[in-house]
Design a protein around this motif. Structure first.
Motif, PDB file in Angstrom:
ATOM      1  N   THR B   5      -1.528  13.533  -2.221  1.00 50.72           N
ATOM      2  CA  THR B   5      -1.617  12.563  -3.307  1.00 50.72           C
ATOM      3  C   THR B   5      -1.263  11.172  -2.810  1.00 50.72           C
ATOM      4  O   THR B   5      -0.206  10.974  -2.210  1.00 50.72           O
ATOM      5  CB  THR B   5      -0.650  12.943  -4.445  1.00 50.72           C
ATOM      6  OG1 THR B   5      -0.950  14.262  -4.896  1.00 50.72           O
ATOM      7  CG2 THR B   5      -0.806  11.977  -5.617  1.00 50.72           C
ATOM      8  N   GLN B   6      -2.162  10.229  -3.067  1.00 50.20           N
ATOM      9  CA  GLN B   6      -1.911   8.848  -2.685  1.00 50.20           C
ATOM     10  C   GLN B   6      -1.890   7.965  -3.923  1.00 50.20           C
ATOM     11  O   GLN B   6      -2.727   8.106  -4.814  1.00 50.20           O
ATOM     12  CB  GLN B   6      -2.988   8.333  -1.723  1.00 50.20           C
ATOM     13  CG  GLN B   6      -2.955   9.004  -0.371  1.00 50.20           C
ATOM     14  CD  GLN B   6      -3.892   8.329   0.613  1.00 50.20           C
ATOM     15  OE1 GLN B   6      -4.863   8.913   1.072  1.00 50.20           O
ATOM     16  NE2 GLN B   6      -3.583   7.067   0.946  1.00 50.20           N
ATOM     17  N   THR B   7      -0.925   7.068  -3.962  1.00 46.87           N
ATOM     18  CA  THR B   7      -0.839   6.105  -5.065  1.00 46.87           C
ATOM     19  C   THR B   7      -0.531   4.724  -4.525  1.00 46.87           C
ATOM     20  O   THR B   7       0.153   4.591  -3.490  1.00 46.87           O
ATOM     21  CB  THR B   7       0.264   6.509  -6.061  1.00 46.87           C
ATOM     22  OG1 THR B   7       1.513   6.637  -5.364  1.00 46.87           O
ATOM     23  CG2 THR B   7      -0.085   7.809  -6.756  1.00 46.87           C
ATOM     24  N   PRO B   8      -1.015   3.661  -5.178  1.00 44.10           N
ATOM     25  CA  PRO B   8      -2.004   3.739  -6.256  1.00 44.10           C
ATOM     26  C   PRO B   8      -3.402   3.996  -5.708  1.00 44.10           C
ATOM     27  O   PRO B   8      -3.597   4.013  -4.489  1.00 44.10           O
ATOM     28  CB  PRO B   8      -1.898   2.333  -6.871  1.00 44.10           C
ATOM     29  CG  PRO B   8      -1.561   1.461  -5.704  1.00 44.10           C
ATOM     30  CD  PRO B   8      -0.660   2.284  -4.834  1.00 44.10           C
ATOM     31  N   ARG B   9      -4.350   4.186  -6.540  1.00 43.05           N
ATOM     32  CA  ARG B   9      -5.720   4.437  -6.129  1.00 43.05           C
ATOM     33  C   ARG B   9      -6.417   3.134  -5.738  1.00 43.05           C
ATOM     34  O   ARG B   9      -7.213   3.111  -4.807  1.00 43.05           O
ATOM     35  CB  ARG B   9      -6.478   5.114  -7.268  1.00 43.05           C
ATOM     36  CG  ARG B   9      -7.845   5.607  -6.880  1.00 43.05           C
ATOM     37  CD  ARG B   9      -7.770   6.848  -6.006  1.00 43.05           C
ATOM     38  NE  ARG B   9      -9.113   7.342  -5.708  1.00 43.05           N
ATOM     39  CZ  ARG B   9      -9.845   6.917  -4.676  1.00 43.05           C
ATOM     40  NH1 ARG B   9      -9.378   5.986  -3.868  1.00 43.05           N
ATOM     41  NH2 ARG B   9     -11.061   7.427  -4.468  1.00 43.05           N
ATOM     42  N   GLN B  18       2.714  -8.922   0.311  1.00 46.06           N
ATOM     43  CA  GLN B  18       2.919  -7.664   0.995  1.00 46.06           C
ATOM     44  C   GLN B  18       2.614  -6.525   0.031  1.00 46.06           C
ATOM     45  O   GLN B  18       2.568  -6.711  -1.187  1.00 46.06           O
ATOM     46  CB  GLN B  18       4.346  -7.544   1.536  1.00 46.06           C
ATOM     47  CG  GLN B  18       5.406  -7.264   0.491  1.00 46.06           C
ATOM     48  CD  GLN B  18       6.718  -6.834   1.140  1.00 46.06           C
ATOM     49  OE1 GLN B  18       6.975  -7.100   2.320  1.00 46.06           O
ATOM     50  NE2 GLN B  18       7.573  -6.187   0.374  1.00 46.06           N
ATOM     51  N   VAL B  19       2.387  -5.335   0.592  1.00 42.23           N
ATOM     52  CA  VAL B  19       2.001  -4.196  -0.239  1.00 42.23           C
ATOM     53  C   VAL B  19       2.620  -2.924   0.321  1.00 42.23           C
ATOM     54  O   VAL B  19       2.817  -2.797   1.541  1.00 42.23           O
ATOM     55  CB  VAL B  19       0.459  -4.069  -0.294  1.00 42.23           C
ATOM     56  CG1 VAL B  19      -0.117  -3.712   1.071  1.00 42.23           C
ATOM     57  CG2 VAL B  19       0.037  -3.053  -1.331  1.00 42.23           C
ATOM     58  N   THR B  20       2.944  -2.009  -0.565  1.00 43.22           N
ATOM     59  CA  THR B  20       3.478  -0.698  -0.178  1.00 43.22           C
ATOM     60  C   THR B  20       2.613   0.387  -0.789  1.00 43.22           C
ATOM     61  O   THR B  20       2.354   0.384  -1.988  1.00 43.22           O
ATOM     62  CB  THR B  20       4.929  -0.520  -0.645  1.00 43.22           C
ATOM     63  OG1 THR B  20       5.751  -1.529  -0.044  1.00 43.22           O
ATOM     64  CG2 THR B  20       5.451   0.855  -0.242  1.00 43.22           C
ATOM     65  N   LEU B  21       2.154   1.300   0.070  1.00 41.52           N
ATOM     66  CA  LEU B  21       1.334   2.426  -0.361  1.00 41.52           C
ATOM     67  C   LEU B  21       2.133   3.706  -0.192  1.00 41.52           C
ATOM     68  O   LEU B  21       2.920   3.830   0.745  1.00 41.52           O
ATOM     69  CB  LEU B  21       0.054   2.503   0.484  1.00 41.52           C
ATOM     70  CG  LEU B  21      -0.731   1.203   0.688  1.00 41.52           C
ATOM     71  CD1 LEU B  21      -1.979   1.475   1.523  1.00 41.52           C
ATOM     72  CD2 LEU B  21      -1.082   0.581  -0.645  1.00 41.52           C
ATOM     73  N   SER B 106      -7.282  11.031  -1.169  1.00 40.81           N
ATOM     74  CA  SER B 106      -8.479  10.265  -1.549  1.00 40.81           C
ATOM     75  C   SER B 106      -8.362   8.788  -1.204  1.00 40.81           C
ATOM     76  O   SER B 106      -9.330   8.048  -1.329  1.00 40.81           O
ATOM     77  CB  SER B 106      -8.751  10.423  -3.042  1.00 40.81           C
ATOM     78  OG  SER B 106      -9.111  11.759  -3.326  1.00 40.81           O
ATOM     79  N   GLY B 107      -7.169   8.366  -0.768  1.00 44.97           N
ATOM     80  CA  GLY B 107      -7.020   7.009  -0.281  1.00 44.97           C
ATOM     81  C   GLY B 107      -6.591   5.992  -1.312  1.00 44.97           C
ATOM     82  O   GLY B 107      -6.646   6.226  -2.522  1.00 44.97           O
ATOM     83  N   THR B 108      -6.143   4.864  -0.815  1.00 40.88           N
ATOM     84  CA  THR B 108      -5.849   3.686  -1.628  1.00 40.88           C
ATOM     85  C   THR B 108      -6.809   2.583  -1.187  1.00 40.88           C
ATOM     86  O   THR B 108      -6.833   2.223  -0.001  1.00 40.88           O
ATOM     87  CB  THR B 108      -4.400   3.205  -1.440  1.00 40.88           C
ATOM     88  OG1 THR B 108      -3.506   4.183  -1.957  1.00 40.88           O
ATOM     89  CG2 THR B 108      -4.180   1.876  -2.160  1.00 40.88           C
ATOM     90  N   GLN B 109      -7.600   2.096  -2.133  1.00 42.21           N
ATOM     91  CA  GLN B 109      -8.539   1.017  -1.823  1.00 42.21           C
ATOM     92  C   GLN B 109      -7.824  -0.322  -2.025  1.00 42.21           C
ATOM     93  O   GLN B 109      -7.492  -0.676  -3.157  1.00 42.21           O
ATOM     94  CB  GLN B 109      -9.771   1.101  -2.716  1.00 42.21           C
ATOM     95  CG  GLN B 109     -10.829   0.057  -2.406  1.00 42.21           C
ATOM     96  CD  GLN B 109     -11.473   0.252  -1.058  1.00 42.21           C
ATOM     97  OE1 GLN B 109     -11.977   1.329  -0.753  1.00 42.21           O
ATOM     98  NE2 GLN B 109     -11.467  -0.787  -0.232  1.00 42.21           N
ATOM     99  N   LEU B 110      -7.584  -1.035  -0.940  1.00 39.68           N
ATOM    100  CA  LEU B 110      -6.877  -2.322  -0.991  1.00 39.68           C
ATOM    101  C   LEU B 110      -7.875  -3.465  -0.842  1.00 39.68           C
ATOM    102  O   LEU B 110      -8.653  -3.496   0.108  1.00 39.68           O
ATOM    103  CB  LEU B 110      -5.838  -2.398   0.134  1.00 39.68           C
ATOM    104  CG  LEU B 110      -5.144  -3.750   0.322  1.00 39.68           C
ATOM    105  CD1 LEU B 110      -4.304  -4.101  -0.902  1.00 39.68           C
ATOM    106  CD2 LEU B 110      -4.282  -3.743   1.582  1.00 39.68           C
ATOM    107  N   SER B 111      -7.835  -4.377  -1.779  1.00 42.71           N
ATOM    108  CA  SER B 111      -8.653  -5.583  -1.699  1.00 42.71           C
ATOM    109  C   SER B 111      -7.727  -6.788  -1.594  1.00 42.71           C
ATOM    110  O   SER B 111      -6.826  -6.947  -2.426  1.00 42.71           O
ATOM    111  CB  SER B 111      -9.539  -5.729  -2.939  1.00 42.71           C
ATOM    112  OG  SER B 111     -10.445  -4.651  -3.028  1.00 42.71           O
ATOM    113  N   VAL B 112      -7.945  -7.616  -0.576  1.00 50.54           N
ATOM    114  CA  VAL B 112      -7.139  -8.816  -0.377  1.00 50.54           C
ATOM    115  C   VAL B 112      -8.013 -10.034  -0.660  1.00 50.54           C
ATOM    116  O   VAL B 112      -9.065 -10.215  -0.028  1.00 50.54           O
ATOM    117  CB  VAL B 112      -6.578  -8.877   1.059  1.00 50.54           C
ATOM    118  CG1 VAL B 112      -5.694 -10.110   1.220  1.00 50.54           C
ATOM    119  CG2 VAL B 112      -5.786  -7.618   1.377  1.00 50.54           C
ATOM    120  N   LEU B 113      -7.592 -10.830  -1.639  1.00 48.70           N
ATOM    121  CA  LEU B 113      -8.391 -11.991  -2.051  1.00 48.70           C
ATOM    122  C   LEU B 113      -7.799 -13.293  -1.527  1.00 48.70           C
ATOM    123  O   LEU B 113      -6.594 -13.366  -1.255  1.00 48.70           O
ATOM    124  CB  LEU B 113      -8.472 -12.032  -3.578  1.00 48.70           C
ATOM    125  CG  LEU B 113      -8.984 -10.745  -4.250  1.00 48.70           C
ATOM    126  CD1 LEU B 113      -8.969 -10.913  -5.753  1.00 48.70           C
ATOM    127  CD2 LEU B 113     -10.371 -10.389  -3.749  1.00 48.70           C
TER     128      LEU B 113
END
Lengths: 113, 113
Positions: B5-9, B18-21, B106-113
């Motif tokens: 299980t991965q969060t968030p989706r 910064q981000v934490t998965l 199923s992974g975490t899709q990260l978008s950096v804008l």
């Protein structure tokens, strides 16, 4: 440099039309070669592990083979549900652990009814 | 048996943040690996943890880090996000043997804008 090259990048088949996917690899000592299947929006799903040249493994319509330089994934009489991206990965003997895999970029297979 | 299980989706961040998965492995699995998947580079190995210790590391800058807790759950952190960090981040678990199949989330899709 260790690397994995898969061909073709994309393959379109009619239902029932058999074909093969290729995975060429260059690695300093092969511990194992893996095939995975990845559906859109999902993580890869394990299919096979091959360890030595000459080894073959089968699962339903899929058969994987291994030589000293490449592996083939043969798909016999494919069905639309076989449509997915097929990934090949190698584990080098120096890698130290099974978590470190070198992946190819995959072959996207589409099977039309 | 629950899968990985991965969060968030999905995550949307801006440059410099910064981000934490998070990743929860299959029960009983002691090894957790992280991969980055992009259309151009495919799947690339980030790092692997086994029993709370980093066992292997890929060729990514120090902005990418991870850790594993005593219950085998793992987190990865990316600091000072760059546009090129936009990707699908996949976590995989296994029992931790030398050559074993990986079970992917199923992974975490990260978008950096």
């Amino acid at each position: 440099e260790d690397q994995v090259t898969q061909s073709p990048e994309a393959l379109r088949l009619q239902e029932g039309e058999s074909s093969s996917l290729n995975c060429s690899y260059t690695v300093s000592g092969l511990r194992g070669l893996f095939w995975y299947r990845q559906d859109p929006g999902k993580g890869p799903e394990f299919l096979f592990t091959l360890y030595s040249a000459g080894e073959e493994k089968e699962k339903e319509r899929l058969k994987a083979t291994l030589t000293k330089k490449e592996s083939f994934l043969h798909i016999t009489a494919p069905k639309p549900e076989d449509s997915a991206t097929y990934l090949c990965a190698v584990q080098a003997s120096y890698g130290g652990s099974q978590g470190n895999l070198i992946f190819g970029k995959g072959t996207k297979l589409s099977v039309k009814p | 048996k629950a899968g990985v299980t991965q969060t968030p989706r999905y995550l949307i961040k801006t440059r410099g943040q910064q981000v934490t998965l998070s990743c929860s492995p299959i029960s009983g699995h002691r090894s957790v690996s992280w991969y980055q998947q992009t259309p151009g580079q495919g799947l690339q190995f980030l790092f692997e943890y086994f029993s709370e210790t980093q066992r292997n590391k890929g060729n990514f800058p120090g902005r990418f880090s991870g850790r594993q807790f005593s219950n085998s759950r793992s987190e990865m952190n990316v600091s000072t996000l760059e546009l090129g960090d936009s990707a699908l981040y996949l976590c995989a678990s296994s029992l931790g043997g030398r050559t074993e199949k990986l079970f992917f989330g199923s992974g975490t899709q990260l978008s950096v804008l």
